[in-house]
Design an enzyme around this catalytic site. Structure first.
Site, PDB file in Angstrom:
ATOM      1  N   LYS A 186       0.896  -1.049   0.033  1.00 57.36           N
ATOM      2  CA  LYS A 186      -0.165  -0.140   0.054  1.00 57.36           C
ATOM      3  C   LYS A 186       0.905   1.200  -0.065  1.00 57.36           C
ATOM      4  CE  LYS A 186      -4.021  -1.974   0.337  1.00 57.36           C
ATOM      5  NZ  LYS A 186      -4.181  -3.359   0.273  1.00 57.36           N
TER       6      LYS A 186
HETATM    7  C1  LIG Z   1      -5.503  -4.361   1.046  1.00 56.39           C
HETATM    8  C2  LIG Z   1      -6.880  -4.090   1.171  1.00 56.39           C
HETATM    9  C3  LIG Z   1      -7.473  -4.730   2.346  1.00 56.39           C
HETATM   10  C4  LIG Z   1      -6.716  -5.189   3.312  1.00 56.39           C
HETATM   11  O1  LIG Z   1      -5.658  -4.946   3.897  1.00 56.39           O
HETATM   12  P1  LIG Z   1      -4.632  -5.861   4.530  1.00 56.39           P
HETATM   13  O2  LIG Z   1      -3.612  -4.729   5.202  1.00 56.39           O
HETATM   14  O3  LIG Z   1      -3.720  -6.509   3.407  1.00 56.39           O
HETATM   15  O4  LIG Z   1      -5.501  -6.982   5.391  1.00 56.39           O
HETATM   16  C5  LIG Z   1      -8.791  -4.326   2.334  1.00 56.39           C
HETATM   17  N1  LIG Z   1      -9.456  -3.636   1.438  1.00 56.39           N
HETATM   18  C6  LIG Z   1      -8.924  -3.598   0.110  1.00 56.39           C
HETATM   19  C7  LIG Z   1      -9.658  -2.880  -0.776  1.00 56.39           C
HETATM   20  C8  LIG Z   1      -7.464  -3.729   0.061  1.00 56.39           C
HETATM   21  O5  LIG Z   1      -7.136  -3.365  -0.899  1.00 56.39           O
END
Ligand SMILES: *Cc1c(COP(=O)(O)O)cnc(C)c1O
Length: 397
Positions: A186
């Protein structure tokens, strides 16, 4: 994105603070930690930067969505409306709470289609959860209006869109509750981490207790704390929070770099009349984490996706054929393949997905290509990439 591209001394310093004291836990050990409270500092930093009144940092984005829905009171028998184009985590969180995910169409914003949401509302609906996919947003005013008129809560999954704004507000702070992810890929990363945002003091307190076994966090003896209600462990460690703190401080820098690269790529593709960009609701500004566009039809998008790969352009996704982000390939969900029993209600609803049509989503996701914007590119690399992308798309038309 992702934030790890620019890891450096700022991240290292914060981690060293934690290692030097040895206190990896976010609560307690007040004397030993020598004033270092990384999770708390990360929460304050996010409050400041995003304009959220309250922030609860947790150990993943999936945990953030789970905690957000739990504090919204979602549980057995309830329905949560969410888009058929999202990351699997969004429906996983609903299922973990024993509730039923109701998947509906997306439109040219690549997020919830308002008419599809309207049609899906039942007496069991408790929450509408837009997922702000690939750096941009749903039409939040329209969704908020709908939620208000049906007494539903609006929970934003902003895990892929930190830094984007809608009518002057950061995504995740517009609805009743918002969620962020700081996983490894992210824009802001700390390895694994996430955050729950809210402007509501009661929700904030529920999130604080629920994410730490229901402890009431009163006094300074953890062992003596009471439990007003049941909770679970969604705590982040100080090591992860330390990396997140350094990264969160750099959010404006990251968004600027993304925008600079995005603008160059977008300009090059704008010269191709068959390329149509994703719709951004009025008053919205993207985070520039992705450049999203539509090609004339599914087959052209498939050809372009193949051609981009063959040209050496990585990070361009055709989600229609992808296992993680679009309902078409979520076989495990449609077959309710759980290793422990689901309620009959949840099972029946999931099985109905096998025959449910998502024509509108197919129309948009089938034609969409989403290109990741990296921060580590040099300007010359972006210019070269823009030229190669435009060429690859032209020969696919
Ligand atoms: C990355 C993501 C999540 C969850 O995140 P994690 O930190 O990987 O558990 C939830 N929703 C969306 C749309 C995402 O891209």
């Amino acid at each position: 994105m992702p934030g790890f591209e620019l890891f450096g001394n700022l991240e290292r310093k914060e981690v060293n603070d934690v290692l030097e004291t040895g206190v990896l836990m976010r609560y307690g050990f007040d004397g030993a930690r020598q004033g270092h409270w990384k999770a708390k500092a990360l929460e304050a930093e996010l409050q400041n930067q995003l304009g959220a009144k309250y922030v609860q940092v947790v150990n993943s984005g999936t945990s953030a969505v789970t905690v957000a829905l739990a504090i919204a009171g979602v549980g057995a028998g309830d329905e949560v409306i969410l888009p058929a184009f999202t990351f699997v985590a969004s429906f996983e969180a609903v299922l973990m709470l024993g509730a039923t995910p109701i998947l509906v169409d997306v439109d040219d914003t690549l997020t919830l289609d308002i008419d599809a949401v309207k049609a899906a509302i039942t007496a069991k609906t408790k929450v509408v959860m837009p997922v702000h996919m690939c750096g941009s947003m749903a039409n939040l005013d329209a969704l908020q209006g709908l939620c208000k008129s049906h007494a539903l809560l609006l929970v934003e999954d902003a895990c892929q869109a930190i830094g984007a704004t809608y009518k002057g507000k950061h995504l995740g702070t517009y609805g009743d509750i918002g969620c962020l992810s700081f996983d490894f890929v992210k824009t802001i990363t700390c390895g694994e981490g996430g955050a729950v945002l809210t402007n509501n003091a009661a929700y904030a307190q529920l999130a604080d207790h629920f994410s730490d076994h229901g402890h009431d966090h009163l006094g300074n003896d953890r062992g003596a704390e009471a439990h007003p209600f049941l909770g679970y462990n969604f705590r982040i460690s100080e090591l992860n929070a330390a990396v997140g703190l350094a990264q969160a401080r750099r959010l404006p820098e990251f968004i600027n770099i993304q925008k600079k690269h995005y603008d160059i790529l977008r300009e090059a593709l704008s010269a191709i009349p068959q390329v149509q960009f994703r719709a951004v609701p009025e008053g919205g500004e993207e985070s520039y984490a992705f450049l999203n566009f539509f090609l004339p039809d599914l087959e052209t998008a498939r050809r372009a996706s193949k051609m981009l790969k063959e040209t050496g352009i990585d990070g361009c996704f055709h989600y229609f054929d992808n296992n993680w982000h679009y309902v078409r390939r979520w076989q495990h969900l449609m077959e309710a393949k759980s290793i422990y029993p689901f309620s009959e209600t949840v099972k029946k609803s999931l099985e109905s997905l096998k025959t449910k049509a998502f024509d509108k989503s197919d129309h948009y996701i089938g034609r969409n290509i989403s290109c990741l914007i990296k921060m580590s590119w040099t300007e010359a690399e972006v210019v070269e990439r823009a030229r190669k992308m435009a060429d690859a798309i032209r020969v696919s038309l």
